[in-house]
Design a protein around this motif. Structure first.
Motif, PDB file in Angstrom:
ATOM      1  N   UNK A 292       0.780  -1.232   0.041  1.00 53.63           N
ATOM      2  CA  UNK A 292       0.093  -0.068  -0.122  1.00 53.63           C
ATOM      3  C   UNK A 292       0.848   1.251  -0.091  1.00 53.63           C
ATOM      4  N   UNK A 293       2.061   1.602   0.795  1.00 51.49           N
ATOM      5  CA  UNK A 293       2.678   2.494   0.896  1.00 51.49           C
ATOM      6  C   UNK A 293       3.442   2.787  -0.472  1.00 51.49           C
ATOM      7  N   UNK A 294       3.894   1.563  -1.117  1.00 56.90           N
ATOM      8  CA  UNK A 294       4.377   1.753  -2.625  1.00 56.90           C
ATOM      9  C   UNK A 294       3.533   2.370  -3.576  1.00 56.90           C
ATOM     10  N   UNK A 295       2.384   1.750  -3.512  1.00 57.17           N
ATOM     11  CA  UNK A 295       1.356   2.298  -4.401  1.00 57.17           C
ATOM     12  C   UNK A 295       0.859   3.493  -4.158  1.00 57.17           C
TER      13      UNK A 295
ATOM     14  N   UNK B 109      -8.536   8.076  -9.820  1.00 58.44           N
ATOM     15  CA  UNK B 109      -9.202   7.319 -10.710  1.00 58.44           C
ATOM     16  C   UNK B 109      -8.018   6.364 -11.362  1.00 58.44           C
ATOM     17  N   UNK B 110      -6.921   6.911 -11.392  1.00 60.71           N
ATOM     18  CA  UNK B 110      -5.724   6.073 -11.901  1.00 60.71           C
ATOM     19  C   UNK B 110      -5.235   4.892 -11.236  1.00 60.71           C
ATOM     20  N   UNK B 111      -5.727   5.057  -9.735  1.00 61.01           N
ATOM     21  CA  UNK B 111      -5.610   4.012  -8.865  1.00 61.01           C
ATOM     22  C   UNK B 111      -6.457   2.904  -9.148  1.00 61.01           C
ATOM     23  N   UNK B 112      -7.759   3.118  -9.173  1.00 63.85           N
ATOM     24  CA  UNK B 112      -8.842   2.280  -9.611  1.00 63.85           C
ATOM     25  C   UNK B 112      -8.800   1.759 -10.907  1.00 63.85           C
ATOM     26  N   UNK B 113      -8.364   2.473 -11.782  1.00 68.92           N
ATOM     27  CA  UNK B 113      -8.124   1.843 -13.510  1.00 68.92           C
ATOM     28  C   UNK B 113      -6.940   0.868 -13.298  1.00 68.92           C
TER      29      UNK B 113
ATOM     30  N   UNK C 217      -4.307   6.064   4.777  1.00 68.29           N
ATOM     31  CA  UNK C 217      -5.452   5.104   5.443  1.00 68.29           C
ATOM     32  C   UNK C 217      -6.691   5.330   4.761  1.00 68.29           C
ATOM     33  N   UNK C 218      -6.962   6.399   4.084  1.00 64.93           N
ATOM     34  CA  UNK C 218      -8.160   6.539   3.384  1.00 64.93           C
ATOM     35  C   UNK C 218      -8.045   5.755   2.071  1.00 64.93           C
ATOM     36  N   UNK C 219      -7.003   5.670   1.454  1.00 62.64           N
ATOM     37  CA  UNK C 219      -6.885   4.853   0.400  1.00 62.64           C
ATOM     38  C   UNK C 219      -6.753   3.364   0.745  1.00 62.64           C
ATOM     39  N   UNK C 220      -6.479   3.084   1.525  1.00 64.63           N
ATOM     40  CA  UNK C 220      -6.547   1.680   1.992  1.00 64.63           C
ATOM     41  C   UNK C 220      -8.015   0.994   2.135  1.00 64.63           C
ATOM     42  N   UNK C 221      -8.752   2.028   2.714  1.00 64.23           N
ATOM     43  CA  UNK C 221     -10.224   1.969   2.880  1.00 64.23           C
ATOM     44  C   UNK C 221     -10.879   1.729   1.646  1.00 64.23           C
ATOM     45  N   UNK C 222     -10.610   2.669   0.513  1.00 59.85           N
ATOM     46  CA  UNK C 222     -11.161   2.374  -0.648  1.00 59.85           C
ATOM     47  C   UNK C 222     -10.654   1.255  -1.484  1.00 59.85           C
ATOM     48  N   UNK C 223      -9.454   0.745  -1.352  1.00 55.00           N
ATOM     49  CA  UNK C 223      -9.008  -0.465  -2.016  1.00 55.00           C
ATOM     50  C   UNK C 223      -9.676  -1.463  -1.321  1.00 55.00           C
ATOM     51  N   UNK C 224      -9.855  -2.036  -0.270  1.00 60.56           N
ATOM     52  CA  UNK C 224     -10.330  -2.785   0.529  1.00 60.56           C
ATOM     53  C   UNK C 224     -11.887  -2.970   0.241  1.00 60.56           C
ATOM     54  N   UNK C 225     -12.683  -1.796  -0.018  1.00 59.06           N
ATOM     55  CA  UNK C 225     -13.950  -1.665  -0.088  1.00 59.06           C
ATOM     56  C   UNK C 225     -14.077  -2.324  -1.541  1.00 59.06           C
ATOM     57  N   UNK C 226     -13.163  -1.782  -2.488  1.00 58.49           N
ATOM     58  CA  UNK C 226     -13.488  -2.173  -4.040  1.00 58.49           C
ATOM     59  C   UNK C 226     -13.107  -3.985  -4.107  1.00 58.49           C
ATOM     60  N   UNK C 227     -11.988  -4.240  -3.308  1.00 58.05           N
ATOM     61  CA  UNK C 227     -11.858  -5.950  -3.211  1.00 58.05           C
ATOM     62  C   UNK C 227     -12.970  -6.392  -2.643  1.00 58.05           C
ATOM     63  N   UNK C 228     -13.773  -5.967  -1.778  1.00 62.48           N
ATOM     64  CA  UNK C 228     -15.192  -6.660  -1.108  1.00 62.48           C
ATOM     65  C   UNK C 228     -16.029  -6.896  -2.277  1.00 62.48           C
TER      66      UNK C 228
END
Length: 139
Positions: free
Chosen positions: A7-10, A28-32, A61-72
């Motif tokens: 996560x830190x690297x991304x 947007x770039x991250x989600x893409x 921390x916010x980005x981690x929540x977004x990524x985890x929500x997308x994974x769920x």
């Protein structure tokens, strides 16, 4: 490399200006890169909803929540597709379970399938609805 380091690297990669925050266009770039699409409006809405300090930008921390929500969400979609493999019904019956297991090379009797379903049949109606199936797959 553990998940936090990833996560830190991304985050570091997306945080082009190094201010410790991700803007909606960067989101947007991250989600893409995760294989999904997000419109500008959706990215702004996500940033607003997930932003913990009210500045319209995402912290690590916010980005981690977004990524985890997308994974769920992706997991839930995969489970819905798996559930539909048992037929066009809204439930998995002992007979539909037996049919699917047979397609997978598992020979089971209807009685055995009834016992398998009973373990996760929370409402006791003899069939599995999607929520019971989801509980079964997550256990």
């Amino acid at each position: 490399m553990d998940i936090q380091q990833q996560y830190k690297r991304v985050f570091g990669y997306l945080d082009k200006n190094g201010d410790g925050k991700i803007s909606p266009p960067e989101l947007q770039i991250c989600i893409r890169k995760m294989g999904q699409e997000l419109s500008s409006e959706e990215a702004e809405m996500v940033a607003e909803l997930m932003d913990s300090d009210g500045d319209g930008l995402l912290s690590m921390e916010d980005l981690v929540k977004v990524v985890e929500a997308a994974n769920e969400e992706e997991k839930a979609n995969d489970l819905k597709m798996a559930f539909k493999m048992y037929g066009d019904e809204d439930t998995i019956t002992p007979k539909s379970l037996r049919r699917m297991l047979s397609k997978l090379g598992e020979s089971r009797s209807v009685d055995e399938c009834e016992l398998m379903i009973a373990k996760f049949d929370l409402d006791g109606n003899g069939v599995l609805d999607f929520h019971e199936f989801q509980d079964m797959m997550m256990s």
